[in-house]
Design an enzyme around this catalytic site. Structure first.
Site, PDB file in Angstrom:
ATOM      1  N   ILE A 141      -7.986  -5.920  13.229  1.00 46.47           N
ATOM      2  CA  ILE A 141      -8.592  -7.051  12.554  1.00 46.47           C
ATOM      3  C   ILE A 141      -7.652  -8.238  12.757  1.00 46.47           C
ATOM      4  O   ILE A 141      -6.462  -8.064  12.988  1.00 46.47           O
ATOM      5  CB  ILE A 141      -8.857  -6.786  11.048  1.00 46.47           C
ATOM      6  N   ASP A 142      -8.194  -9.428  12.704  1.00 49.14           N
ATOM      7  CA  ASP A 142      -7.419 -10.623  13.011  1.00 49.14           C
ATOM      8  C   ASP A 142      -6.232 -10.790  12.070  1.00 49.14           C
ATOM      9  O   ASP A 142      -6.257 -10.321  10.926  1.00 49.14           O
ATOM     10  CB  ASP A 142      -8.297 -11.876  12.921  1.00 49.14           C
ATOM     11  N   LYS A 143      -5.244 -11.517  12.540  1.00 49.86           N
ATOM     12  CA  LYS A 143      -4.045 -11.805  11.743  1.00 49.86           C
ATOM     13  C   LYS A 143      -4.405 -12.338  10.356  1.00 49.86           C
ATOM     14  O   LYS A 143      -3.871 -11.868   9.343  1.00 49.86           O
ATOM     15  CB  LYS A 143      -3.172 -12.828  12.478  1.00 49.86           C
ATOM     16  N   THR A 145      -7.259 -12.146   8.744  1.00 47.27           N
ATOM     17  CA  THR A 145      -8.261 -11.359   8.020  1.00 47.27           C
ATOM     18  C   THR A 145      -7.525 -10.263   7.273  1.00 47.27           C
ATOM     19  O   THR A 145      -6.620  -9.625   7.821  1.00 47.27           O
ATOM     20  CB  THR A 145      -9.286 -10.740   8.991  1.00 47.27           C
ATOM     21  N   ARG A 245     -16.987 -13.850  12.688  1.00 44.87           N
ATOM     22  CA  ARG A 245     -16.700 -15.274  12.723  1.00 44.87           C
ATOM     23  C   ARG A 245     -17.650 -16.010  13.669  1.00 44.87           C
ATOM     24  O   ARG A 245     -18.187 -17.069  13.323  1.00 44.87           O
ATOM     25  CB  ARG A 245     -15.242 -15.492  13.139  1.00 44.87           C
TER      26      ARG A 245
END
Length: 320
Positions: A141-143, A145, A245
């Site tokens: 998962i994104d930094k 998030t 997103r």
């Protein structure tokens, strides 16, 4: 073909008229995945021009330059960083990643990642399938998030989890705050995703008949209408890079705080500034899967983090 080690540049002539990545792999002694990565980074030129598509057709006799970045040691090292553990056994570990933490080391982020923390916590016992830089990592998962992530400690767990991700049999649900009020209040975004032609660091919705990108499906439903924004739940059928997103931005309801795919509605900017909210409002709230070794059904949930709760509280108390 010559290898100018002083400048870390490979140059030569393409022998076969075929896909660019395949043609270069035949003559440059690099894997196709490595070549695709270098193309994405703008490190490949054909006939004097930078190329952006690994699948583009190339003619025999074309000249190429591949600019290789300096070699580095990608191996992650253990670091004593506290991490919230939701579940752990000898095969896998489920963690609740805080916003702001990168999942694995990469250029510019060699330390302070989730992998660094897990190598310390698990005393190095992580699956080696992901390589020395990404041990145990099955998904990311994104930094910025927050939320639930499962990491493999054994190779058997890694292989079993990877199969479930590939066939989309896991349960994954995100909580998000998006701009505006989706109409209809629930629905499905079925839109192919791939690298943007205009900015290779971004993902974009592609035409359904595109040869690039991957099929992606997101189901959303509104949980609460807020001031100029909404709390929604997103359930993923697929797990593509930046999927939630990009899909939400594509229907005109980008995530609040997303610096890449959206702009905060003007009416909310004073609230965002007062709260100091500086990330996309996205939280991986639920994760369910079949334990790849024991066969038990596992399901986990994570409370929405404080910063997102404050955002919801501040935008949910007046007339809407």
């Amino acid at each position: 073909m010559s290898d100018k080690t002083t400048t870390q540049t490979l140059t030569g002539i393409i022998h076969t008229a075929t896909r660019l990545d395949k043609a270069l792999a035949e003559v440059a002694d690099l894997s196709r995945e490595r070549i695709k990565s270098l193309i994405t980074e703008g490190k490949v030129e054909v006939d004097g021009k930078a190329v952006t598509s690994a699948s583009a057709k190339v003619q025999a006799g074309s000249s190429f330059f591949i600019h290789l970045p300096p070699p580095s040691n990608p191996q992650a090292v253990p670091q004593d960083i506290p991490i919230p553990v939701v579940f752990e056994d000898e095969h896998l570990i489920v963690v609740d990643k805080p916003a702001g933490m990168v999942v694995h080391p990469a250029a510019g982020n060699p330390h302070g990642t989730l992998v660094n923390a897990l190598l310390h916590h698990c005393r190095g016992q992580l699956s080696g399938i992901g390589g020395v830089a990404r041990p145990g990592i099955v998904h990311r998962i994104d930094k910025d998030t927050s939320g639930l992530l499962v990491v493999a400690k054994s190779d058997a767990a890694h292989e079993g989890l990877a199969k479930q991700f590939a066939d989309h049999s896991l349960e994954r649900a995100y909580l998000a705050v998006c701009g505006g009020h989706p109409n209809p209040s629930s629905g499905t975004v079925d839109a192919r995703l791939g690298r943007s032609d205009r900015d290779r660091k971004k993902m974009a919705v592609l035409p359904d008949n595109s040869r690039r990108g991957k099929h992606a499906v997101t189901h959303y439903r509104t949980l609460e209408r807020l001031d100029h924004c909404s709390l929604i739940e997103c359930r993923l059928e697929t797990g593509r890079t930046h999927q939630v997103r990009v899909h939400l931005a594509s229907i005109g309801h980008a995530l609040i705080g997303d610096p890449v795919y959206g702009r905060t509605p003007a009416a909310l900017r004073p609230v965002i500034k007062a709260l100091g909210f500086e990330r996309q409002a996205l939280h991986a709230a639920r994760l369910g899967f079949i334990h790849p070794v024991t066969g038990n059904a596992l399901s986990f949930s994570s409370e929405i983090p404080t910063d997102m709760r404050e955002l919801i509280d501040q935008t949910g108390h007046s007339n809407r």
